[in-house]
Design an enzyme around this catalytic site. Sequence first.
Site, PDB file in Angstrom:
ATOM      1  N   GLY A 117      33.848   7.038 -64.025  1.00  0.00           N
ATOM      2  CA  GLY A 117      34.891   6.275 -64.713  1.00  0.00           C
ATOM      3  C   GLY A 117      34.779   6.316 -66.227  1.00  0.00           C
ATOM      4  O   GLY A 117      35.402   5.510 -66.920  1.00  0.00           O
TER       5      GLY A 117
ATOM      6  N   GLY B 154      37.289   9.094 -57.959  1.00  0.00           N
ATOM      7  CA  GLY B 154      37.772   7.730 -58.141  1.00  0.00           C
ATOM      8  C   GLY B 154      39.137   7.722 -58.817  1.00  0.00           C
ATOM      9  O   GLY B 154      40.163   7.942 -58.185  1.00  0.00           O
ATOM     10  N   GLY B 155      39.134   7.502 -60.128  1.00  0.00           N
ATOM     11  CA  GLY B 155      40.376   7.331 -60.899  1.00  0.00           C
ATOM     12  C   GLY B 155      41.458   8.355 -60.596  1.00  0.00           C
ATOM     13  O   GLY B 155      42.622   7.997 -60.371  1.00  0.00           O
TER      14      GLY B 155
ATOM     15  N   SER C 222      34.183  11.375 -62.816  1.00  0.00           N
ATOM     16  CA  SER C 222      35.229  11.889 -63.704  1.00  0.00           C
ATOM     17  C   SER C 222      35.764  13.267 -63.304  1.00  0.00           C
ATOM     18  O   SER C 222      36.091  14.090 -64.158  1.00  0.00           O
ATOM     19  CB  SER C 222      34.739  11.903 -65.157  1.00  0.00           C
ATOM     20  OG  SER C 222      34.459  10.578 -65.580  1.00  0.00           O
TER      21      SER C 222
ATOM     22  N   GLU D 275      28.553   1.373 -57.899  1.00  0.00           N
ATOM     23  CA  GLU D 275      29.111   0.046 -58.198  1.00  0.00           C
ATOM     24  C   GLU D 275      28.551  -1.007 -57.250  1.00  0.00           C
ATOM     25  O   GLU D 275      28.328  -2.159 -57.637  1.00  0.00           O
ATOM     26  CB  GLU D 275      30.655   0.097 -58.144  1.00  0.00           C
ATOM     27  CG  GLU D 275      31.203   0.785 -59.385  1.00  0.00           C
ATOM     28  CD  GLU D 275      32.506   1.541 -59.176  1.00  0.00           C
ATOM     29  OE1 GLU D 275      33.205   1.282 -58.181  1.00  0.00           O
ATOM     30  OE2 GLU D 275      32.803   2.419 -60.011  1.00  0.00           O
TER      31      GLU D 275
ATOM     32  N   HIS E  47      27.245   3.240 -53.060  1.00  0.00           N
ATOM     33  CA  HIS E  47      27.982   3.638 -54.263  1.00  0.00           C
ATOM     34  C   HIS E  47      27.370   2.911 -55.465  1.00  0.00           C
ATOM     35  O   HIS E  47      26.929   1.764 -55.341  1.00  0.00           O
ATOM     36  CB  HIS E  47      29.463   3.288 -54.114  1.00  0.00           C
ATOM     37  CG  HIS E  47      30.288   3.811 -55.254  1.00  0.00           C
ATOM     38  ND1 HIS E  47      30.386   3.141 -56.453  1.00  0.00           N
ATOM     39  CD2 HIS E  47      30.995   4.952 -55.390  1.00  0.00           C
ATOM     40  CE1 HIS E  47      31.144   3.856 -57.277  1.00  0.00           C
ATOM     41  NE2 HIS E  47      31.532   4.956 -56.661  1.00  0.00           N
TER      42      HIS E  47
ATOM     43  N   GLU F 155      26.391  11.341 -57.678  1.00  0.00           N
ATOM     44  CA  GLU F 155      27.267  10.794 -58.710  1.00  0.00           C
ATOM     45  C   GLU F 155      26.421  10.244 -59.855  1.00  0.00           C
ATOM     46  O   GLU F 155      25.915   9.118 -59.761  1.00  0.00           O
ATOM     47  CB  GLU F 155      28.114   9.651 -58.140  1.00  0.00           C
ATOM     48  CG  GLU F 155      29.008  10.051 -57.002  1.00  0.00           C
ATOM     49  CD  GLU F 155      30.164   9.073 -56.849  1.00  0.00           C
ATOM     50  OE1 GLU F 155      31.295   9.466 -57.115  1.00  0.00           O
ATOM     51  OE2 GLU F 155      29.922   7.909 -56.498  1.00  0.00           O
TER      52      GLU F 155
ATOM     53  N   ASN G  28      38.082   7.903 -53.508  1.00  0.00           N
ATOM     54  CA  ASN G  28      37.545   6.541 -53.467  1.00  0.00           C
ATOM     55  C   ASN G  28      38.500   5.666 -54.281  1.00  0.00           C
ATOM     56  O   ASN G  28      38.479   5.706 -55.506  1.00  0.00           O
ATOM     57  CB  ASN G  28      36.129   6.537 -54.070  1.00  0.00           C
ATOM     58  CG  ASN G  28      35.567   5.126 -54.203  1.00  0.00           C
ATOM     59  OD1 ASN G  28      36.119   4.175 -53.652  1.00  0.00           O
ATOM     60  ND2 ASN G  28      34.468   4.991 -54.938  1.00  0.00           N
ATOM     61  N   TRP G  29      39.324   4.916 -53.556  1.00  0.00           N
ATOM     62  CA  TRP G  29      40.336   4.097 -54.254  1.00  0.00           C
ATOM     63  C   TRP G  29      39.741   2.861 -54.914  1.00  0.00           C
ATOM     64  O   TRP G  29      40.422   2.179 -55.662  1.00  0.00           O
ATOM     65  CB  TRP G  29      41.402   3.631 -53.271  1.00  0.00           C
ATOM     66  CG  TRP G  29      42.288   4.717 -52.745  1.00  0.00           C
ATOM     67  CD1 TRP G  29      42.354   6.023 -53.165  1.00  0.00           C
ATOM     68  CD2 TRP G  29      43.257   4.580 -51.700  1.00  0.00           C
ATOM     69  NE1 TRP G  29      43.298   6.693 -52.430  1.00  0.00           N
ATOM     70  CE2 TRP G  29      43.871   5.837 -51.532  1.00  0.00           C
ATOM     71  CE3 TRP G  29      43.661   3.524 -50.878  1.00  0.00           C
ATOM     72  CZ2 TRP G  29      44.876   6.056 -50.578  1.00  0.00           C
ATOM     73  CZ3 TRP G  29      44.654   3.738 -49.938  1.00  0.00           C
ATOM     74  CH2 TRP G  29      45.253   4.990 -49.790  1.00  0.00           C
TER      75      TRP G  29
HETATM   76  P1  PGA Z   1      35.602   8.430 -61.116  1.00  0.00           P
HETATM   77  O1  PGA Z   1      34.826   7.653 -59.949  1.00  0.00           O
HETATM   78  O2  PGA Z   1      36.157   9.688 -60.511  1.00  0.00           O
HETATM   79  O3  PGA Z   1      36.682   7.476 -61.555  1.00  0.00           O
HETATM   80  O4  PGA Z   1      34.619   8.742 -62.180  1.00  0.00           O
HETATM   81  C1  PGA Z   1      34.033   8.332 -59.016  1.00  0.00           C
HETATM   82  C2  PGA Z   1      33.429   7.359 -58.038  1.00  0.00           C
HETATM   83  O5  PGA Z   1      33.103   6.239 -58.421  1.00  0.00           O
HETATM   84  O6  PGA Z   1      33.240   7.683 -56.844  1.00  0.00           O
END
Ligand code: PGA
Length: 254
Positions: free
Chosen positions: A178, A239-240, A218, A104, A102, A172, A15-16
Site C-alpha cells: 500500500g 490489494g489496492g 504495490s 495487517e 497477512h 509480501e 485482496n479487497w
Molecule cells: P497492495 O496490498 O497491493 O495495496 O500493496 C497488497 C496486500 O496487502 O496484499
Amino acid sequence: MSPSKSSRPFVCAANWKMHKSPREALEYAKAFSAKARELPVSRTTILFVPAVDLWVTQEALRDTNVGWGAQCCHWELKGAFTGETSPAVLAEILTPYCLVGHSERRTLFGETDEMTGRKVKALHSVGIVPMLCVGETLEERESGKTNLVIERQLRAGLAHRDPALSVLIAYEPVWAIGTGRVATSAQANEAHVFTRSILESIGGTAFAQRTPILYGGSVKAENAAEIGGQPEVDGFLVGGASLDVDSFWAIVKA
Ligand code: PGA
C-alpha cells in the site's frame, strides 16, 4: 520460463481488505468471472473478500473458473470467540481458500507466528487451502534480518500443516504494501528463492516445487509483467489495484 515454474499454476489473487459491500462484491464477481472465462487452466484467480461478502461471492463464482477466499479466520472450529469466523463455517459454504498472517493482521491485530500455525492446522482440518503471508518490515530489511523473518514465519506458519494438503505462500515485504514502493524484480526473486529453500527444508523437494509463491506489495499492471516474469515468482497478491475489475484484469493479463 524454467520447467519447474511452468509446472506450477500462476496465481493472481485479489485482496479487497475492508472494501466492498455484498452488492458491490456480486457485481465485481460477475464482471470478473465473465472475463476470466478465456483464461487457460494454468491460470488460477482468487478473490479474497470480506467475510460478509463470502456468501454472495460463492453464489456468483460457484460454476466459474474463479476461486474465492476469506481474509481471516479463527483457529478453533467453534466457541466463545465474539466476532470471529469459524473455519468450519467457511468450509460449509465451500470456501476454497483463506489468507493467514497477512501483515495487517500481524501488525494491527496482534496475529502471532503461533496463531498462524494454529490457523493453518484448523483450515487443513476442514480441507481449506491456506495462503500464508510472510514478509519483513523496512527496519528488518535494513538491519539484514529479511531471511531470518521469512524463515521464522514460514516454520511457525507451517508447523502443523497437513502434508497431504496444499498451501500457497505470499511473500509480501511490509514496506511495499500500500505504499507504492514496489520491490525490484531482483529483490522479489531473491526472497522467493530463499522462501523455496525453506519450503524444501520443511517439506522436501516435491513440496517446495509444487507450492506457488506469490509476490505482493504495490503490484500494478505496469510492474506485473516484469515481476511475474522472474523464475521464482508464481503469481501476485494484489490489494489496492484489485479493487477495480479492469485494473485487476490488466494485472491478470499482464
Ligand atoms: P497492495 O496490498 O497491493 O495495496 O500493496 C497488497 C496486500 O496487502 O496484499
